[in-house]
Design a protein around this motif. Structure first.
Motif, PDB file in Angstrom:
ATOM      1  N   ASP A 155       1.134  -0.897   0.089  1.00 58.28           N
ATOM      2  CA  ASP A 155       0.222   0.089  -0.056  1.00 58.28           C
ATOM      3  C   ASP A 155       0.603   0.725  -0.215  1.00 58.28           C
ATOM      4  O   ASP A 155       1.368   1.260   0.299  1.00 58.28           O
ATOM      5  N   SER A 157      -1.055   4.473  -0.733  1.00 61.71           N
ATOM      6  CA  SER A 157      -1.316   5.276  -0.171  1.00 61.71           C
ATOM      7  C   SER A 157      -0.935   6.663   0.175  1.00 61.71           C
ATOM      8  O   SER A 157       0.063   5.525   1.461  1.00 61.71           O
ATOM      9  N   ARG A 158      -0.747   7.765   0.546  1.00 59.77           N
ATOM     10  CA  ARG A 158      -0.153   8.736   1.241  1.00 59.77           C
ATOM     11  C   ARG A 158      -0.258   8.585   2.805  1.00 59.77           C
ATOM     12  O   ARG A 158      -0.105   8.303   3.244  1.00 59.77           O
ATOM     13  N   GLY A 162      -4.950   2.376   1.516  1.00 60.48           N
ATOM     14  CA  GLY A 162      -5.365   1.290   0.341  1.00 60.48           C
ATOM     15  C   GLY A 162      -6.522  -0.206   1.096  1.00 60.48           C
ATOM     16  O   GLY A 162      -5.045  -0.726   2.065  1.00 60.48           O
TER      17      GLY A 162
END
Ligand SMILES: [Zn+2]
Length: 190
Positions: A155, A157-158, A162
């Motif tokens: 993952d 994602s920031r 996710g």
């Protein structure tokens, strides 16, 4: 799988083992760890030179216990509170983990966790050690929330939110199902 979900080098071994099998949305998938030849190939692809004849059926079974135990462990990185943790898979892994020992190696800097054994067992021990040595990357290795997928993905994602290996495939399929169920519930209520 989207290549941006590939794990960093420290965790590629773990991701690759888990993803020797995962469900496909269109029917079942082949198990990439079904035979001694499969396991020997997996070892060679990950830098451990093992011939098929050197691999035992017990080691194939062991590798699959490790795979499903690790999948259950990774699932907690996303599923917490949503899905039951696969406690049986974790228990089976806990039962075999003492047979996969590591020692602390100070030959290099930083120190390393070094498998005591070689071959298949050494590779599996090394793999389990990554859960510790990958440190901050470990929680980002997750299992796709789609119940018929369960692939391991990293993952990036920031905010680490996710939950799908692929938004386009597993994410949209799950949303479609939820929509159909909601509509059914509404029509039954009405
Ligand atoms: Zn998926």
């Amino acid at each position: 799988m989207n290549p941006r979900h590939n794990a960093p080098a420290s965790l590629a071994l773990v991701q690759d083992l888990v993803n020797t099998w995962f469900g496909h949305l269109s029917g079942g998938a082949d198990d990439g760890l079904a035979t001694r030849a499969d396991l020997a190939r997996f070892c060679r692809e990950h830098g451990v030179d093992v011939a098929e004849d050197d691999v035992t059926d017990d080691e194939v079974a062991l590798a699959r216990v490790v795979r499903e135990g690790v999948r259950a462990a990774l699932a907690r990185h996303d599923d917490a509170g949503r899905e039951p943790v696969d406690g049986e898979a974790l228990a089976r892994l806990a039962a075999v983990a003492p047979d996969l020992p590591l020692h602390v190696g100070l030959a290099g800097d930083p120190a390393a966790l070094v498998p005591v054994g070689g071959g298949v067992r050494g590779l599996l021990a090394d793999l389990l050690g990554r859960a510790v040595t990958a440190a901050g990357d470990w929680p980002r290795l997750k299992v796709c929330r789609h119940p018929r997928c369960r692939a391991a993905f990293f993952d990036r994602s920031r905010n680490g939110s996710g939950v799908w290996c692929s938004m386009a495939v597993c994410g949209s399929d799950t949303k479609k199902r939820a929509f159909v169920e909601r509509r059914r519930a509404r029509s039954q209520a009405g």
